[in-house]
Design an enzyme around this catalytic site. Structure first.
Site, mmCIF file in Angstrom:
data_model
loop_
_atom_site.group_PDB
_atom_site.id
_atom_site.type_symbol
_atom_site.label_atom_id
_atom_site.label_comp_id
_atom_site.label_asym_id
_atom_site.label_seq_id
_atom_site.Cartn_x
_atom_site.Cartn_y
_atom_site.Cartn_z
ATOM 1 N N ASP A 1 7.302 -10.572 7.308
ATOM 2 C CA ASP A 1 6.062 -10.516 8.096
ATOM 3 C C ASP A 1 5.531 -11.909 8.416
ATOM 4 O O ASP A 1 4.350 -12.215 8.217
ATOM 5 C CB ASP A 1 4.982 -9.693 7.368
ATOM 6 C CG ASP A 1 5.333 -8.211 7.298
ATOM 7 O OD1 ASP A 1 6.103 -7.736 8.153
ATOM 8 O OD2 ASP A 1 4.819 -7.533 6.390
ATOM 9 N N ASP B 1 11.284 -8.000 3.797
ATOM 10 C CA ASP B 1 10.342 -7.968 4.929
ATOM 11 C C ASP B 1 9.350 -9.116 4.794
ATOM 12 O O ASP B 1 8.468 -9.091 3.948
ATOM 13 C CB ASP B 1 9.610 -6.616 4.895
ATOM 14 C CG ASP B 1 8.629 -6.464 6.029
ATOM 15 O OD1 ASP B 1 8.908 -6.937 7.134
ATOM 16 O OD2 ASP B 1 7.585 -5.830 5.800
ATOM 17 N N GLU C 1 8.659 -2.837 15.150
ATOM 18 C CA GLU C 1 8.224 -4.110 14.551
ATOM 19 C C GLU C 1 9.395 -5.081 14.566
ATOM 20 O O GLU C 1 10.509 -4.748 14.140
ATOM 21 C CB GLU C 1 7.728 -3.899 13.115
ATOM 22 C CG GLU C 1 7.449 -5.242 12.445
ATOM 23 C CD GLU C 1 6.730 -5.149 11.103
ATOM 24 O OE1 GLU C 1 5.766 -4.360 11.000
ATOM 25 O OE2 GLU C 1 7.141 -5.884 10.177
ATOM 26 N N ASP D 1 1.477 -8.017 13.229
ATOM 27 C CA ASP D 1 1.580 -7.433 11.886
ATOM 28 C C ASP D 1 2.254 -8.445 10.967
ATOM 29 O O ASP D 1 3.409 -8.281 10.571
ATOM 30 C CB ASP D 1 2.367 -6.120 11.931
ATOM 31 C CG ASP D 1 2.271 -5.391 10.600
ATOM 32 O OD1 ASP D 1 1.421 -5.787 9.770
ATOM 33 O OD2 ASP D 1 3.037 -4.447 10.373
ATOM 34 N N GLU E 1 6.638 4.141 13.264
ATOM 35 C CA GLU E 1 7.155 2.792 12.971
ATOM 36 C C GLU E 1 8.295 2.864 11.965
ATOM 37 O O GLU E 1 8.118 3.318 10.839
ATOM 38 C CB GLU E 1 6.015 1.928 12.415
ATOM 39 C CG GLU E 1 6.474 0.526 12.049
ATOM 40 C CD GLU E 1 5.334 -0.344 11.529
ATOM 41 O OE1 GLU E 1 4.153 0.022 11.716
ATOM 42 O OE2 GLU E 1 5.639 -1.385 10.922
ATOM 43 N N ASP F 1 -8.093 0.176 4.021
ATOM 44 C CA ASP F 1 -8.452 -1.232 4.247
ATOM 45 C C ASP F 1 -9.973 -1.339 4.367
ATOM 46 O O ASP F 1 -10.558 -2.388 4.115
ATOM 47 C CB ASP F 1 -7.858 -1.763 5.567
ATOM 48 C CG ASP F 1 -6.342 -1.786 5.559
ATOM 49 O OD1 ASP F 1 -5.746 -1.768 4.477
ATOM 50 O OD2 ASP F 1 -5.759 -1.819 6.670
ATOM 51 N N HIS G 1 11.256 -5.527 11.245
ATOM 52 C CA HIS G 1 11.989 -4.355 10.756
ATOM 53 C C HIS G 1 13.318 -4.184 11.487
ATOM 54 O O HIS G 1 14.326 -3.824 10.869
ATOM 55 C CB HIS G 1 11.125 -3.108 10.881
ATOM 56 C CG HIS G 1 9.864 -3.194 10.071
ATOM 57 N ND1 HIS G 1 8.893 -2.229 10.088
ATOM 58 C CD2 HIS G 1 9.414 -4.155 9.210
ATOM 59 C CE1 HIS G 1 7.905 -2.580 9.278
ATOM 60 N NE2 HIS G 1 8.203 -3.750 8.746
ATOM 61 N N MET H 1 -6.139 0.811 17.236
ATOM 62 C CA MET H 1 -5.148 1.547 16.450
ATOM 63 C C MET H 1 -5.638 1.731 15.020
ATOM 64 O O MET H 1 -6.307 0.864 14.466
ATOM 65 C CB MET H 1 -3.839 0.753 16.455
ATOM 66 C CG MET H 1 -2.707 1.350 15.651
ATOM 67 S SD MET H 1 -2.694 0.838 13.916
ATOM 68 C CE MET H 1 -1.430 -0.416 13.948
ATOM 69 N N LYS I 1 11.471 1.319 9.578
ATOM 70 C CA LYS I 1 11.854 0.179 8.745
ATOM 71 C C LYS I 1 13.051 0.627 7.909
ATOM 72 O O LYS I 1 13.045 1.754 7.411
ATOM 73 C CB LYS I 1 10.669 -0.202 7.836
ATOM 74 C CG LYS I 1 10.869 -1.474 7.039
ATOM 75 C CD LYS I 1 9.597 -1.813 6.258
ATOM 76 C CE LYS I 1 9.758 -3.097 5.482
ATOM 77 N NZ LYS I 1 8.565 -3.397 4.663
ATOM 78 N N ASP J 1 4.453 -4.070 16.909
ATOM 79 C CA ASP J 1 4.101 -4.967 15.809
ATOM 80 C C ASP J 1 4.887 -6.258 15.954
ATOM 81 O O ASP J 1 6.112 -6.292 15.770
ATOM 82 C CB ASP J 1 4.422 -4.316 14.449
ATOM 83 C CG ASP J 1 3.343 -3.340 14.015
ATOM 84 O OD1 ASP J 1 2.376 -3.134 14.777
ATOM 85 O OD2 ASP J 1 3.453 -2.795 12.891
ATOM 86 N N HIS K 1 -5.861 0.502 8.146
ATOM 87 C CA HIS K 1 -5.557 1.705 7.372
ATOM 88 C C HIS K 1 -6.888 2.238 6.869
ATOM 89 O O HIS K 1 -7.825 1.454 6.648
ATOM 90 C CB HIS K 1 -4.732 1.385 6.133
ATOM 91 C CG HIS K 1 -3.397 0.765 6.404
ATOM 92 N ND1 HIS K 1 -3.216 -0.578 6.559
ATOM 93 C CD2 HIS K 1 -2.174 1.320 6.510
ATOM 94 C CE1 HIS K 1 -1.934 -0.826 6.770
ATOM 95 N NE2 HIS K 1 -1.278 0.303 6.745
HETATM 96 C C1 GLT Z 1 2.480 -2.440 5.957
HETATM 97 C C2 GLT Z 1 3.786 -2.473 6.682
HETATM 98 C C3 GLT Z 1 3.615 -2.603 8.134
HETATM 99 C C4 GLT Z 1 2.961 -1.418 8.758
HETATM 100 C C5 GLT Z 1 1.567 -1.232 8.329
HETATM 101 C C6 GLT Z 1 1.060 0.073 8.867
HETATM 102 S S1 GLT Z 1 1.337 -1.385 6.639
HETATM 103 O O1 GLT Z 1 1.915 -3.719 5.923
HETATM 104 O O2 GLT Z 1 4.564 -3.557 6.168
HETATM 105 O O3 GLT Z 1 4.815 -2.866 8.785
HETATM 106 O O4 GLT Z 1 2.913 -1.624 10.144
HETATM 107 O O5 GLT Z 1 1.053 1.066 7.921
HETATM 108 MN MN MN Z 2 4.342 -3.042 10.919
HETATM 109 MN MN MN Z 3 6.922 -5.654 8.220
#
Ligand code: GLT
Ligand code: MN
Ligand code: MN
Length: 390
Positions: A262, A260, A222, A292, A186, A62, A225, A93, A188, A250, A59
């Protein structure tokens, strides 16, 4: 066929990427402060390159703090570029942080306040310039704050229109600047908003066709998500591939029905992710495999690199399992049996004649219904394969 590398050590040819925000995640959560120190982006680049990753994504903030002056920005960017040049890592990206700052507390491109929408657009223009300067060819949009808790306050159709206007403006900017950039949207379903607009990859695939330049825009599904929404990631990605819209992906993991998480790729859903890797590899998808995810909050700073290695190792193990699936005579003969038809199929295209002939055809429903479908045996073979006893 070359014999597989049994060590599962990645190389840049595998196109594995991480975000600065993923390995750099300091372990903050809604209930607790960071448990790890912030990492310098240059150190991240060096560590990732040492592990065999191909690229690093970011980002805008970041790398460059939101309040940096122009000269501070340029100094940070040139130090970062030097680290990329030294290590050979690329930035495939880039994206915009349109969610952390309080200004975006009620949305960015869809914020009710027109001045916030303008600021979000301006911030994205600068972030696109940054991404292009670093060599990015894909630009991701994750609308983390584009949503609502109080539906009484907002018109959801208006939100969709505003998001479309922003995308059209930004596509026009990319064309005007002659940047070779493609957008990846993306989805979610929720978190951090009670509900986020465009909750699934499928929702974005429908929306993209309403844009001025749909050919420039694809999706960035993702795993976590789609699983949060109770969906099958493999089927979502298949629809994106079929539409020619899988511009990025992702990879991570997630227990269903949770926030979420991750999680490290393959730490939970081995079977689902085996089929995802199979789909990516069989389809010839040649874009980045982006992780991700972030390390457990309890992990030490050094353990973050075990986390990074683990994502890539599991992908390569699953890729090897995909190869074995394809070479397994018993699995393949079961598939052949399953895919054998009981008779001629439907016409491939419509004509009066094909329609009339179909209308007059007789079918023996009992014969069709009696065909054996040995899915129990097939699925157990997959389980045996994944558990390493085959
Ligand atoms: C954030 C989010 C991710 C996205 C990122 C891109 S930022 O961490 O949870 O799923 O891919 O903005
Ligand atoms: Mn993501
Ligand atoms: Mn996520």
């Amino acid at each position: 066929m070359p014999s597989p590398d049994p060590t599962y050590v990645p190389t840049p040819a595998d196109k594995f990427t991480f975000g600065l925000w993923t390995v750099g995640n300091p372990g903050r959560d809604p209930f607790g402060e960071p448990t790890r120190p912030r990492l310098d982006p240059v150190d991240i680049v060096r560590r990732l390159a040492g592990l065999g990753a191909w690229g690093v994504n970011l980002h805008d903030n970041d790398l460059v703090p939101i309040d940096a002056t122009a000269s501070e920005r340029d100094a940070i960017v040139s130090t970062f570029r030097a680290a990329l040049a030294e290590t050979g890592l690329c930035v495939p990206m880039a994206t915009t942080n349109l969610f952390s700052d309080p200004v975006f507390r009620d949305g960015a491109f869809t914020a009710p306040d027109a001045a916030v929408r303008a600021y979000a657009l301006q911030k994205t223009l600068h972030a696109i310039d940054l991404g292009v300067e670093l060599g990015a060819s894909t630009y991701v949009f994750w609308g983390g704050r584009e949503g609502a808790e109080v539906d009484a306050a907002k018109d959801p159709i208006e939100a969709i229109k505003r998001f479309r206007e922003a995308m059209n403006f930004l596509c026009a900017y990319v064309k005007d600047q002659r940047y070779g950039l493609r957008f990846a949207l993306e989805a979610k379903p929720n978190e951090p908003r009670g509900d986020i607009y465009f909750p699934t990859t499928g929702a974005y695939l429908g929306f993209i066709e309403t844009l001025d330049h749909p050919e420039m825009v694809g999706v960035n599904p993702e795993v976590a998500h789609e699983h949060m929404a109770g969906l099958n990631i493999c089927h979502a990605v298949a629809q994106a591939l079929d539409a020619g819209k899988l511009f990025h992906i992702d990879l991570n993991d997630q227990k269903a029905g949770r926030f979420d998480q991750d999680l490290r790729f393959g730490s939970e859903s081995i079977k689902a992710l085996f089929f995802l890797v199979k789909l990516l590899e069989d389809s010839g998808y040649d874009g980045p495999r982006h992780f991700d995810a972030h390390a457990y909050r309890s992990e030490s700073p050094e353990g973050v690199w075990d986390f990074a290695r683990g994502n890539m190792r599991t992908y390569l193990i699953l890729k090897d399992k995909v190869r074995r699936f394809g070479e397994d005579a018993e699995i393949q003969s079961l598939l052949e049996e399953i895919h054998t038809s009981s008779g001629e199929g439907p016409p491939t295209s419509y004509s009066r004649a094909s329609m009339e002939s179909l209308k007059s055809r007789t079918f023996d429903r009992q014969v069709l219904a009696a065909k054996t479908l040995p899915y129990e045996r097939l699925d157990q073979l997959v389980v045996d394969l994944l558990l390493g006893v085959r």
